[in-house]
Enzyme design. Structure first.
Site, PDB file in Angstrom:
ATOM      1  N   LYS A   1       1.212  -1.073   0.121  1.00 42.57           N
ATOM      2  CA  LYS A   1      -0.234   0.224  -0.241  1.00 42.57           C
ATOM      3  C   LYS A   1       1.049   0.965   0.097  1.00 42.57           C
ATOM      4  CE  LYS A   1      -4.163  -2.252   2.061  1.00 42.57           C
ATOM      5  NZ  LYS A   1      -3.504  -3.371   1.953  1.00 42.57           N
TER       6      LYS A   1
HETATM    7  C1  LIG Z   1      -4.673  -4.460   1.881  1.00 38.72           C
HETATM    8  C2  LIG Z   1      -3.668  -6.206   2.026  1.00 38.72           C
HETATM    9  C3  LIG Z   1      -3.885  -6.716   0.971  1.00 38.72           C
HETATM   10  C4  LIG Z   1      -5.256  -6.797   0.396  1.00 38.72           C
HETATM   11  O1  LIG Z   1      -5.370  -5.169  -0.588  1.00 38.72           O
HETATM   12  P1  LIG Z   1      -7.135  -5.122  -1.336  1.00 38.72           P
HETATM   13  O2  LIG Z   1      -6.161  -3.801  -2.006  1.00 38.72           O
HETATM   14  O3  LIG Z   1      -7.421  -4.762  -0.362  1.00 38.72           O
HETATM   15  O4  LIG Z   1      -7.732  -6.543  -2.192  1.00 38.72           O
HETATM   16  C5  LIG Z   1      -3.421  -7.878   0.466  1.00 38.72           C
HETATM   17  N1  LIG Z   1      -2.227  -8.390   1.600  1.00 38.72           N
HETATM   18  C6  LIG Z   1      -1.669  -7.369   2.098  1.00 38.72           C
HETATM   19  C7  LIG Z   1      -0.928  -7.415   3.815  1.00 38.72           C
HETATM   20  C8  LIG Z   1      -2.485  -5.902   3.167  1.00 38.72           C
HETATM   21  O5  LIG Z   1      -2.058  -5.140   3.614  1.00 38.72           O
END
Ligand SMILES: *Cc1c(COP(=O)(O)O)cnc(C)c1O
Length: 429
Positions: free
Chosen positions: A107
């Site tokens: 993210k």
């Molecule tokens: C947010 C997150 C996900 C899921 O991603 P999405 O875009 O919400 O499907 C998977 N793994 C980790 C470590 C995350 O932080």
């Protein structure tokens, strides 16, 4: 580029407005009015392009002209100041490591890109913007880090008490400055519901400019399409049939991959890998979309009962179930299967995966049973030490803490405890 609301009851708007508002006035998610595929020469020459060049070419149609070209180039370069290596486990399975950023979760890219866009839009605006965000774990840290010190932007993060890892909690509660953490007595769904209520509260939004930094925000969501291009660049000379297994929660990441595919990236198939929060896995079997309250698992960033981006996926495939099914498979795995996979990856490949990556690995294995010639790339969405307790317990080996993690461990947590929407509202006002 203009954006329309997927609820189709709000006027189309600019990229700038879509970023500042987060959601459309009719509470729909924004979606770009058009998607123009990149040229064949872009993909033919991808080896000659740097990551920043690839990203700039891929994103510019969605952003220009409200951010001028030269500024967008800088934003992209600053956003991508770390690596995105593919690590090959065997002839059929690789992992794309998306955890080399400042908070060691994928993210970081979306949060850094969005923070810079908002900073640019706010450069000579006296009115403060409040970014309100619910986190199941990693969003909070990435958003906190990405927005730290951005002028004119306050960040308020809601996280479920006791349901994020210690390191995740440190990352979102220790930065200070313009970053505030609210510890919610409840689940991630409760946090997300409070944020949604705030966006619907006419009284509140008449008094302050609120926006979201969850993947519903186009500036958080779209930059994630870069990852798929970066993996393609590293693998296309070796493998033809590249498929991606994406550990999915709100389905922003996999949906961004589908945008890369719409831009012409030759991706054969997507696998949405789920833990027991598996509304999409069930939908692809039954054609019935039945959200359920979220269940707590060891891959907590995917503990999402009602994935907010699934509606964008349906839009991409024009709400046609058979086209959707051709492009995406989905599998769901228990915590026990996830732990076994972490151990298998460690024993067979001497590779330490986090629980989310391990779910992605299991998705690859399930898909490869019927498609043995594919090369499946699972996204390693977080560094294993972000889930230290589970990882060390499973592989029975101490993990060294990377410097990004060490730097928050000694800091003191600062959070305000809230239990209801009324608590949130009075805090904001
Ligand atoms: C947010 C997150 C996900 C899921 O991603 P999405 O875009 O919400 O499907 C998977 N793994 C980790 C470590 C995350 O932080």
């Amino acid at each position: 580029m203009n954006y329309y609301s997927l609820n189709k009851k709000a006027p189309n708007t600019t990229f700038k407005n879509a970023v500042i508002k987060g959601l459309a006035p009719d509470k729909g998610l924004y979606f770009p009015e058009s998607i123009t595929p990149l040229t064949k020469s872009f993909f033919d020459d991808i080896d000659k392009l740097s990551y920043s060049e690839i990203a700039f070419e891929a994103i510019k149609q969605f952003v220009l002209p409200e951010i001028p070209e030269d500024i967008l180039k800088t934003i992209v370069e600053e956003t991508l100041s770390f690596d995105f290596p593919v690590v090959q486990l065997n002839d059929n399975i690789s992992t794309l490591e998306l955890f080399h950023g400042p908070t060691m979760a994928f993210k970081d890219v979306g949060a850094r890109f969005m923070a810079r866009c908002l900073g640019y839009f706010n450069r000579d605006n006296d009115e403060e913007v409040t970014v309100l965000v619910a986190t199941s774990g990693d969003t909070g840290g990435a958003v906190a880090n990405g927005f730290l010190g951005v002028k004119g932007v306050n960040v308020v993060i809601l996280y479920p008490s006791g349901k994020v890892s210690d390191i995740q909690e440190k990352q979102l509660t220790t930065l200070g400055q313009n970053i505030k953490a609210l510890e919610v007595n409840g689940t991630f769904d409760d946090c997300q519901a409070m944020v949604k209520t705030a966006f619907l509260d006419e009284d509140l939004i008449s008094k302050m400019q609120l926006t979201s930094a969850n993947s519903i925000n186009v500036a958080r969501w779209l930059p994630q399409l870069f990852y798929f291009m970066f993996a393609y660049k590293q693998l296309h000379n070796t493998y033809d049939d590249i498929v991606f297994s994406v550990p999915s929660g709100n389905f922003g990441n996999v949906c961004a991959g589908m945008m890369a595919q719409q831009l012409g990236l030759p991706i054969k198939h997507f696998i949405a890998s789920n833990n027991l929060n598996n509304v999409v896995t069930r939908y692809l079997v039954s054609q019935l979309y039945e959200p359920k309250p979220s269940i707590q698992t060891i891959s907590n960033a995917m503990d999402v009962g009602a994935p907010s981006n699934f509606i964008r996926i349906q839009e991409i495939y024009k709400n046609d179930f058979s086209t959707l099914k051709e492009n995406i498979s989905s599998y769901s795995f228990t915590d026990e299967e996830t732990r076994d996979a972490m151990l298998e990856i460690y024993n067979s490949y001497n590779y330490v995966a986090d629980p989310h990556g391990a779910v992605g690995y299991l998705g690859c294995k399930s898909y490869l049973q019927d498609n043995p010639n594919a090369h499946c790339v699972f996204l390693e969405t977080a560094h294993p030490t972000k889930f230290l307790d589970v990882v060390e317990d499973v592989i029975k080996t101490k993990q060294p803490l990377p410097k990004q993690i060490q730097s928050v461990m000694g800091k003191d947590k600062e959070a305000t405890i809230i239990s209801s929407y009324e608590d949130l509202k009075s805090y904001l006002l």
